[in-house]
Design an enzyme around this catalytic site. Structure first.
Site, PDB file in Angstrom:
ATOM      1  N   LYS A  66     -45.583  28.340 -15.491  1.00  0.00           N
ATOM      2  CA  LYS A  66     -44.253  28.946 -15.676  1.00  0.00           C
ATOM      3  C   LYS A  66     -43.525  28.483 -16.942  1.00  0.00           C
ATOM      4  O   LYS A  66     -42.790  29.253 -17.547  1.00  0.00           O
ATOM      5  CB  LYS A  66     -43.363  28.656 -14.462  1.00  0.00           C
ATOM      6  CG  LYS A  66     -43.646  29.544 -13.270  1.00  0.00           C
ATOM      7  CD  LYS A  66     -42.585  29.309 -12.204  1.00  0.00           C
ATOM      8  CE  LYS A  66     -42.918  30.087 -10.959  1.00  0.00           C
ATOM      9  NZ  LYS A  66     -41.907  29.929  -9.895  1.00  0.00           N
ATOM     10  N   GLY A 129     -39.227  22.786 -10.902  1.00  0.00           N
ATOM     11  CA  GLY A 129     -39.013  24.057 -11.594  1.00  0.00           C
ATOM     12  C   GLY A 129     -38.155  25.013 -10.790  1.00  0.00           C
ATOM     13  O   GLY A 129     -37.234  25.652 -11.333  1.00  0.00           O
ATOM     14  N   THR A 152     -37.613  11.295  -7.153  1.00  0.00           N
ATOM     15  CA  THR A 152     -37.569  10.614  -8.462  1.00  0.00           C
ATOM     16  C   THR A 152     -36.192  10.849  -9.070  1.00  0.00           C
ATOM     17  O   THR A 152     -35.860  11.972  -9.470  1.00  0.00           O
ATOM     18  CB  THR A 152     -38.665  11.192  -9.385  1.00  0.00           C
ATOM     19  OG1 THR A 152     -39.896  11.202  -8.672  1.00  0.00           O
ATOM     20  CG2 THR A 152     -38.801  10.403 -10.672  1.00  0.00           C
ATOM     21  N   GLU A 154     -34.797  10.085 -11.854  1.00  0.00           N
ATOM     22  CA  GLU A 154     -34.714  10.535 -13.257  1.00  0.00           C
ATOM     23  C   GLU A 154     -34.761  12.069 -13.334  1.00  0.00           C
ATOM     24  O   GLU A 154     -34.058  12.669 -14.155  1.00  0.00           O
ATOM     25  CB  GLU A 154     -35.869   9.973 -14.103  1.00  0.00           C
ATOM     26  CG  GLU A 154     -35.823   8.478 -14.347  1.00  0.00           C
ATOM     27  CD  GLU A 154     -36.323   7.657 -13.155  1.00  0.00           C
ATOM     28  OE1 GLU A 154     -36.858   8.244 -12.179  1.00  0.00           O
ATOM     29  OE2 GLU A 154     -36.154   6.427 -13.203  1.00  0.00           O
TER      30      GLU A 154
HETATM   31  P1  NAP Z   1     -42.382  21.324  -8.639  1.00  0.00           P
HETATM   32  O1  NAP Z   1     -41.791  21.667  -9.949  1.00  0.00           O
HETATM   33  O2  NAP Z   1     -43.720  20.687  -8.556  1.00  0.00           O
HETATM   34  O3  NAP Z   1     -41.305  20.353  -7.877  1.00  0.00           O
HETATM   35  C1  NAP Z   1     -41.620  19.743  -6.650  1.00  0.00           C
HETATM   36  C2  NAP Z   1     -40.388  19.043  -6.068  1.00  0.00           C
HETATM   37  O4  NAP Z   1     -40.736  18.526  -4.776  1.00  0.00           O
HETATM   38  C3  NAP Z   1     -39.913  17.837  -6.898  1.00  0.00           C
HETATM   39  O5  NAP Z   1     -38.531  17.691  -6.745  1.00  0.00           O
HETATM   40  C4  NAP Z   1     -40.645  16.658  -6.204  1.00  0.00           C
HETATM   41  O6  NAP Z   1     -39.994  15.436  -6.367  1.00  0.00           O
HETATM   42  C5  NAP Z   1     -40.541  17.093  -4.754  1.00  0.00           C
HETATM   43  N1  NAP Z   1     -41.558  16.490  -3.901  1.00  0.00           N
HETATM   44  C6  NAP Z   1     -42.895  16.755  -3.919  1.00  0.00           C
HETATM   45  N2  NAP Z   1     -43.519  16.014  -2.962  1.00  0.00           N
HETATM   46  C7  NAP Z   1     -42.548  15.257  -2.362  1.00  0.00           C
HETATM   47  C8  NAP Z   1     -42.549  14.296  -1.317  1.00  0.00           C
HETATM   48  N3  NAP Z   1     -43.676  13.967  -0.685  1.00  0.00           N
HETATM   49  N4  NAP Z   1     -41.373  13.736  -0.935  1.00  0.00           N
HETATM   50  C9  NAP Z   1     -40.210  14.087  -1.552  1.00  0.00           C
HETATM   51  N5  NAP Z   1     -40.149  14.993  -2.561  1.00  0.00           N
HETATM   52  C10 NAP Z   1     -41.300  15.574  -2.958  1.00  0.00           C
HETATM   53  O7  NAP Z   1     -42.497  22.606  -7.694  1.00  0.00           O
HETATM   54  P2  NAP Z   1     -41.554  23.919  -7.684  1.00  0.00           P
HETATM   55  O8  NAP Z   1     -42.149  24.969  -8.530  1.00  0.00           O
HETATM   56  O9  NAP Z   1     -40.154  23.484  -7.932  1.00  0.00           O
HETATM   57  O10 NAP Z   1     -41.739  24.387  -6.168  1.00  0.00           O
HETATM   58  C11 NAP Z   1     -41.232  23.640  -5.081  1.00  0.00           C
HETATM   59  C12 NAP Z   1     -41.561  24.358  -3.770  1.00  0.00           C
HETATM   60  O11 NAP Z   1     -40.876  25.589  -3.720  1.00  0.00           O
HETATM   61  C13 NAP Z   1     -43.041  24.696  -3.572  1.00  0.00           C
HETATM   62  O12 NAP Z   1     -43.359  24.480  -2.229  1.00  0.00           O
HETATM   63  C14 NAP Z   1     -43.122  26.178  -3.880  1.00  0.00           C
HETATM   64  O13 NAP Z   1     -44.149  26.832  -3.147  1.00  0.00           O
HETATM   65  C15 NAP Z   1     -41.761  26.648  -3.402  1.00  0.00           C
HETATM   66  N6  NAP Z   1     -41.293  27.859  -4.108  1.00  0.00           N
HETATM   67  C16 NAP Z   1     -40.937  28.937  -3.360  1.00  0.00           C
HETATM   68  C17 NAP Z   1     -40.487  30.081  -3.978  1.00  0.00           C
HETATM   69  C18 NAP Z   1     -40.119  31.263  -3.133  1.00  0.00           C
HETATM   70  O14 NAP Z   1     -40.043  32.378  -3.675  1.00  0.00           O
HETATM   71  N7  NAP Z   1     -39.839  31.089  -1.855  1.00  0.00           N
HETATM   72  C19 NAP Z   1     -40.377  30.138  -5.381  1.00  0.00           C
HETATM   73  C20 NAP Z   1     -40.723  29.008  -6.140  1.00  0.00           C
HETATM   74  C21 NAP Z   1     -41.185  27.871  -5.476  1.00  0.00           C
HETATM   75  P3  NAP Z   1     -40.300  14.481  -7.649  1.00  0.00           P
HETATM   76  O15 NAP Z   1     -39.387  14.947  -8.740  1.00  0.00           O
HETATM   77  O16 NAP Z   1     -39.986  13.122  -7.144  1.00  0.00           O
HETATM   78  O17 NAP Z   1     -41.763  14.659  -7.975  1.00  0.00           O
END
Ligand code: NAP
Length: 273
Positions: A66, A129, A152, A154
């Protein structure tokens, strides 16, 4: 000639987008196909060349491309430059224009249900993201303030800085320090990936009530533990599939210049669970 669309990412086999868009084509009798195309992280450039060669009409972009897709775009719209990431691309004779439909997709369920964001106090879990598009959405709808809680700190601080730049008051918290404060917020959003593997909700929702809006953007499984706990407290819930559908219908409208068949797309999506 049939028009071709795709979603690119890695992994891609789990994507529900081919089902959703194919249902729309069937519903409206459009001569189009939509395919899932796996492009590994370091093969984005050649992958895009391949898509141009087959004269792809448009494509969606998901994890992990992305942000990095931005440098291959000839034009970007306002949502894309604001969020710094693209998830919907239009190809006009080899020129690529990027859009980001995550923000509007996130906001769509509020609009559909007539739920007010203006002047609300928000608790956002996560700072990845998707969280960035969500912060942009809350700023656009003039929320009062946002607390960004993340594992995290930061990453939360960086997102908080972004919120400030676009005029949304914010503070940050380590996620384990949310403790029993959920009840102090009007809207609580889970934008972490916690829930995808059926994990327990990472925060307690004790004390929230029937006016609290609880939104989980994780869409698989549909009934995450976070959603279940919200329902136990009689909160208003918004499911992750509603955002997914919101961004897909918006992408459809960008590509086809006509209203998306929401119900047909919803039926196909829910059938995929
Ligand atoms: P990303 O950029 O990888 O961010 C992941 C987030 O989750 C970060 O804040 C991370 O924290 C946190 N995280 C991951 N594992 C964790 C754990 N074990 N304990 C606490 N926090 C944790 O992913 P993203 O693109 O933002 O997507 C996040 C989620 O949203 C995914 O499940 C994705 O499938 C979903 N999503 C859904 C839609 C929809 O249309 N419904 C659209 C986009 C995304 P850190 O900063 O500490 O790593």
């Amino acid at each position: 000639m049939s028009k071709t669309f795709a979603v690119i990412g890695d992994p891609i086999s789990h994507s529900l987008s081919p089902n959703i868009h194919s249902a729309a084509f069937r519903e409206l009798n459009l001569d189009c196909v939509y395919i899932g195309y796996r492009i590994p992280k370091d093969e984005l450039e050649s992958g895009i060349e391949g898509l141009k060669k087959i004269k792809i009409e448009g494509f969606n972009v998901t994890i992990p491309h992305k942000i990095r897709i931005m440098k291959y775009l000839d034009k970007i719209d306002e949502s894309c430059s604001l969020i710094g990431a693209a998830n919907t691309i239009v190809n006009v004779d080899g020129n690529l224009k990027g859009y980001n439909t995550d923000m509007d997709g996130f906001l769509e369920p509020f609009k559909k249900k007539g739920l007010e964001i203006k002047n609300s106090k928000i608790l956002l879990l996560g700072a990845g993201g998707a969280a960035r598009a969500i912060v942009a959405g809350f700023a656009k709808e003039k929320a009062k303030s946002i607390t960004i809680a993340n594992r995290t700190i930061e990453n939360a601080e960086e997102l908080s800085e972004f919120a400030g730049k676009i005029g949304l008051a914010s503070d940050v918290l380590k996620i384990e320090n949310v403790k029993d404060t959920a009840k102090n917020y009007d809207i609580i959003v889970n934008a972490t990936s916690v829930g995808l593997k059926n994990e327990q909700s990472i925060i307690s929702l004790d004390g929230i009530n029937e006016k609290t809006i609880v939104y989980d953007i994780v869409y698989m499984p549909m009934n995450t533990d976070f959603i279940k706990k919200a329902k136990e407290n009689n909160a208003i819930v918004i499911y992750g599939y509603e955002m997914l559908l919101g961004q897909a219908t918006r992408a459809f409208e960008i590509w086809h210049n006509m209203e998306a068949p929401y119900n047909a797309m919803k039926k196909a999506l829910l059938g995929g669970f």
